[in-house]
Scaffold this active site. Sequence first.
Site, PDB file in Angstrom:
ATOM      1  N   GLY A  28       3.139  -3.881  -0.875  1.00  0.00           N
ATOM      2  CA  GLY A  28       2.818  -5.123  -1.574  1.00  0.00           C
ATOM      3  C   GLY A  28       3.218  -5.039  -3.035  1.00  0.00           C
ATOM      4  O   GLY A  28       3.541  -3.963  -3.559  1.00  0.00           O
ATOM      5  N   THR A  44       7.349   0.081  -8.614  1.00  0.00           N
ATOM      6  CA  THR A  44       7.673   0.374  -7.217  1.00  0.00           C
ATOM      7  C   THR A  44       7.018   1.684  -6.766  1.00  0.00           C
ATOM      8  O   THR A  44       7.012   2.673  -7.527  1.00  0.00           O
ATOM      9  CB  THR A  44       9.209   0.444  -7.013  1.00  0.00           C
ATOM     10  OG1 THR A  44       9.467   0.611  -5.625  1.00  0.00           O
ATOM     11  CG2 THR A  44       9.883   1.572  -7.777  1.00  0.00           C
ATOM     12  N   GLY A  45       6.429   1.633  -5.574  1.00  0.00           N
ATOM     13  CA  GLY A  45       5.932   2.843  -4.929  1.00  0.00           C
ATOM     14  C   GLY A  45       4.912   3.631  -5.722  1.00  0.00           C
ATOM     15  O   GLY A  45       4.861   4.860  -5.605  1.00  0.00           O
ATOM     16  N   SER A  74      10.673  -3.043  -6.052  1.00  0.00           N
ATOM     17  CA  SER A  74      11.947  -3.289  -5.361  1.00  0.00           C
ATOM     18  C   SER A  74      12.072  -4.752  -4.925  1.00  0.00           C
ATOM     19  O   SER A  74      13.157  -5.198  -4.572  1.00  0.00           O
ATOM     20  CB  SER A  74      12.046  -2.382  -4.133  1.00  0.00           C
ATOM     21  OG  SER A  74      10.950  -2.643  -3.273  1.00  0.00           O
ATOM     22  N   GLU A  75      10.947  -5.486  -4.941  1.00  0.00           N
ATOM     23  CA  GLU A  75      10.963  -6.894  -4.526  1.00  0.00           C
ATOM     24  C   GLU A  75      11.107  -7.836  -5.718  1.00  0.00           C
ATOM     25  O   GLU A  75      10.866  -9.033  -5.585  1.00  0.00           O
ATOM     26  CB  GLU A  75       9.663  -7.233  -3.784  1.00  0.00           C
ATOM     27  CG  GLU A  75       9.417  -6.433  -2.526  1.00  0.00           C
ATOM     28  CD  GLU A  75      10.164  -6.965  -1.309  1.00  0.00           C
ATOM     29  OE1 GLU A  75      11.116  -7.760  -1.485  1.00  0.00           O
ATOM     30  OE2 GLU A  75       9.802  -6.576  -0.206  1.00  0.00           O
ATOM     31  N   HIS A  94       2.726 -10.612  -3.058  1.00  0.00           N
ATOM     32  CA  HIS A  94       3.323 -10.308  -1.758  1.00  0.00           C
ATOM     33  C   HIS A  94       2.453  -9.261  -1.062  1.00  0.00           C
ATOM     34  O   HIS A  94       2.202  -8.196  -1.642  1.00  0.00           O
ATOM     35  CB  HIS A  94       4.750  -9.787  -1.956  1.00  0.00           C
ATOM     36  CG  HIS A  94       5.332  -9.175  -0.738  1.00  0.00           C
ATOM     37  ND1 HIS A  94       5.428  -9.837   0.456  1.00  0.00           N
ATOM     38  CD2 HIS A  94       5.844  -7.942  -0.507  1.00  0.00           C
ATOM     39  CE1 HIS A  94       5.979  -9.040   1.356  1.00  0.00           C
ATOM     40  NE2 HIS A  94       6.230  -7.876   0.799  1.00  0.00           N
ATOM     41  N   HIS A  96       0.931  -7.402   2.896  1.00  0.00           N
ATOM     42  CA  HIS A  96       1.288  -7.020   4.271  1.00  0.00           C
ATOM     43  C   HIS A  96       0.024  -7.006   5.129  1.00  0.00           C
ATOM     44  O   HIS A  96      -0.185  -6.063   5.885  1.00  0.00           O
ATOM     45  CB  HIS A  96       1.898  -5.617   4.293  1.00  0.00           C
ATOM     46  CG  HIS A  96       3.223  -5.498   3.625  1.00  0.00           C
ATOM     47  ND1 HIS A  96       3.864  -4.299   3.466  1.00  0.00           N
ATOM     48  CD2 HIS A  96       4.062  -6.433   3.089  1.00  0.00           C
ATOM     49  CE1 HIS A  96       5.030  -4.472   2.853  1.00  0.00           C
ATOM     50  NE2 HIS A  96       5.164  -5.758   2.604  1.00  0.00           N
ATOM     51  N   HIS A 157       7.801  -9.337   8.210  1.00  0.00           N
ATOM     52  CA  HIS A 157       7.588  -8.659   6.933  1.00  0.00           C
ATOM     53  C   HIS A 157       6.156  -8.836   6.415  1.00  0.00           C
ATOM     54  O   HIS A 157       5.414  -7.869   6.352  1.00  0.00           O
ATOM     55  CB  HIS A 157       8.637  -9.163   5.925  1.00  0.00           C
ATOM     56  CG  HIS A 157       8.653  -8.406   4.649  1.00  0.00           C
ATOM     57  ND1 HIS A 157       9.725  -8.402   3.803  1.00  0.00           N
ATOM     58  CD2 HIS A 157       7.717  -7.629   4.046  1.00  0.00           C
ATOM     59  CE1 HIS A 157       9.464  -7.650   2.741  1.00  0.00           C
ATOM     60  NE2 HIS A 157       8.241  -7.177   2.879  1.00  0.00           N
TER      61      HIS A 157
HETATM   62  P1  13P Z   1       7.491  -1.872  -4.005  1.00  0.00           P
HETATM   63  O1  13P Z   1       6.597  -0.635  -4.045  1.00  0.00           O
HETATM   64  O2  13P Z   1       8.886  -1.578  -4.440  1.00  0.00           O
HETATM   65  O3  13P Z   1       6.860  -3.011  -4.757  1.00  0.00           O
HETATM   66  O4  13P Z   1       7.641  -2.318  -2.493  1.00  0.00           O
HETATM   67  C1  13P Z   1       6.520  -2.429  -1.667  1.00  0.00           C
HETATM   68  C2  13P Z   1       6.692  -3.420  -0.594  1.00  0.00           C
HETATM   69  O5  13P Z   1       5.719  -3.856  -0.050  1.00  0.00           O
HETATM   70  C3  13P Z   1       8.016  -3.911  -0.188  1.00  0.00           C
HETATM   71  O6  13P Z   1       7.868  -5.008   0.683  1.00  0.00           O
END
Ligand code: 13P
Length: 211
Positions: A28, A44-45, A74-75, A94, A96, A157
């Site tokens: 997310g 990211t991550g 990354s999004e 965003h 999941h 997704h």
């Molecule tokens: P990021 O860690 O790059 O934000 O990506 C997580 C993610 O949920 C991609 O859909």
Amino acid sequence: MEDYQARQDLLEAVQGMVASGLVTGTSGNVSLRLDDQRVLITPTGYPYDKLGPDDLPVIDMEGDQVEGELPPSSERRTHLAVFQARPEAQVVMHTHSVYVSVCAVAGLEIPPIIDELVIRVGGGVPLAEYVFPGTWELGEAAIAALGERRAVLLRNHGLLVIGRDAREALEIAQLVERLAQVFVHARLLGNVTELTPDVVRRELDMFRGQA
Ligand code: 13P
């Protein structure tokens, strides 16, 4: 809004997203529009329990990093495409979450089944076509499916939500996950009764009339 307050607001939304089980691990991402040129976004991550307000990177409208040590989500392109298309969007979230993902995998939109969904989201929750993660094109697919609504399922997704502030984005992400649970269970029972077109029309007037 002052950058300091914006960082606090974004972090609160992230913490709410994690506490509500809308994401696990580092999945997310959330972003907040600082001004016409800059967007604050989760890295990211990066583990959410270690994330502080000063860890949030800032990107420009092309997705290039302009502040911060940690690399941005990354999004980011998907988020930026939504900010560019929807001027009222201050926050993009965003997630999941599980039942949202069930619908996104099964290829099912969430129809207008409960009043608050129409009033807060602007109708049922549409399903965007599958596009590879992290691309501008994923943002464009989300925008095409969204119309005037504030939430869209991303095929195979997850979910993407627009908020006029961080609290609204979190509340809508929570609402849509709850409604996805209701929808999946009702469907398994064999009977999904949608709100009538007249009710949907009246509730859309309420949605459009919100300050
Ligand atoms: P990021 O860690 O790059 O934000 O990506 C997580 C993610 O949920 C991609 O859909």
